[in-house]
Write an enzyme that holds these catalytic residues in place. Structure first.
Site, PDB file in Angstrom:
ATOM      1  CB  SER A 165      -0.967  -0.028   1.185  1.00 40.89           C
ATOM      2  OG  SER A 165      -2.112   0.755   0.911  1.00 40.89           O
ATOM      3  CE  LYS A 170     -17.253  21.578  11.133  1.00 40.57           C
ATOM      4  NZ  LYS A 170     -16.088  21.900  10.304  1.00 40.57           N
TER       5      LYS A 170
END
Length: 273
Positions: free
Chosen positions: A85, A137
């Site tokens: 990765s 949010k």
């Protein structure tokens, strides 16, 4: 501080290690080491990577620093036990890449994890009152499930990060986007398979990579030593962790826990079985 031009460093291969999880501390240490390599005017760098990856931004900054450095010197990456990765992404910044036949690599992709403790909080009677400026949010808040629109927003973000990864591998390895996508589905593979896929250039040990780096820099591969650049640990720290494998294992476990907590909600280029 600018190091003076000395024949000593010009006849050595610099060596920098990237081990464990790639995070902010890794980025700070590695960027400092790469600056030292440049200032001391080493002709080549052996970058030893033994990492499952980590945070996206930190991996990208190390990669960009390596890209700049390889315009001046030879940079050879050596994949160790695991370079997956984000470890792969960082390796793309090298001029050439070598891996052991059995190196675990790949895991090209992005993952984002959050914690949902809603049921646990209900059982113990804890709830939160949230006042926010917009509907998203508190996305990935740990006290509730994701909504479908939130999942779409996060998926789009992951897809963009994934495209960045695929594009970088394609450009670095001179492969087509389609070719990279054919194996960039999160799967892991060995160094031998990586060679067949075009992800690396050669199979070999770290010593083979050192010799290769020396050759590319026009140095004698038989006589050219490596100079490892690393931050020295305090004497007491070295004494304790050199004497106790158990404590070293505990330290590694704590690092994983700290990383899990700090990276919750962040997109990661990370292989974690």
């Amino acid at each position: 501080m600018v190091w003076p031009f000395t024949p000593r460093f010009c006849k050595q291969v610099a060596r920098v290690e990237i081990t464990g999880i790639i995070n902010g501390a890794t980025r700070t240490r590695v960027l400092k080491a790469l600056k030292t390599v440049e200032e001391r005017k080493f002709p080549a760098l052996l970058l030893r990577i033994d990492s499952p990856g980590g945070t996206v931004g930190d991996s990208q900054e190390i990669y960009e620093a390596l890209k700049r450095l390889r315009q001046k010197i030879k940079v050879i990456a050596s994949f160790g036990n695991i370079s997956a990765s984000g470890g792969v992404y960082v390796g793309m910044g090298a001029s050439q890449i070598m891996a052991n036949p059995g190196t675990i690599t790949g895991s090209i992709g992005v993952i984002l994890r959050g914690n949902n403790l809603e049921r646990l909080l209900d059982k113990i009677g804890i709830s939160f009152k949230v006042i926010k400026s917009g509907p998203y949010k508190d996305i990935l808040a740990f006290d509730r499930e994701l909504t479908e629109p939130e999942q779409s927003i996060l998926q789009e973000m992951i897809d963009v990060s994934y495209q960045q990864f695929v594009q970088t591998v394609a450009e670095a390895r001179n492969l087509t986007i389609e070719a990279v996508r054919s194996f960039a589905d999160g799967r892991i593979f060995t160094g031998q398979q990586a060679l067949a896929l075009g992800v690396i250039d050669r199979l070999g040990t770290e010593e083979d990579a050192r010799r290769w780096a020396a050759e590319l820099a026009g140095l004698d591969p038989e006589k050219t030593p490596v100079f490892t650049i690393e931050d020295r640990k305090p004497p007491l720290s070295r004494l304790v962790f050199n004497r106790s494998r158990t404590l070293a294992g505990m330290e590694a476990g704590m690092q994983w826990l700290e990383f899990e907590l700090a990276s919750s909600g962040l997109p990661l280029w990370l292989y974690r079985p």
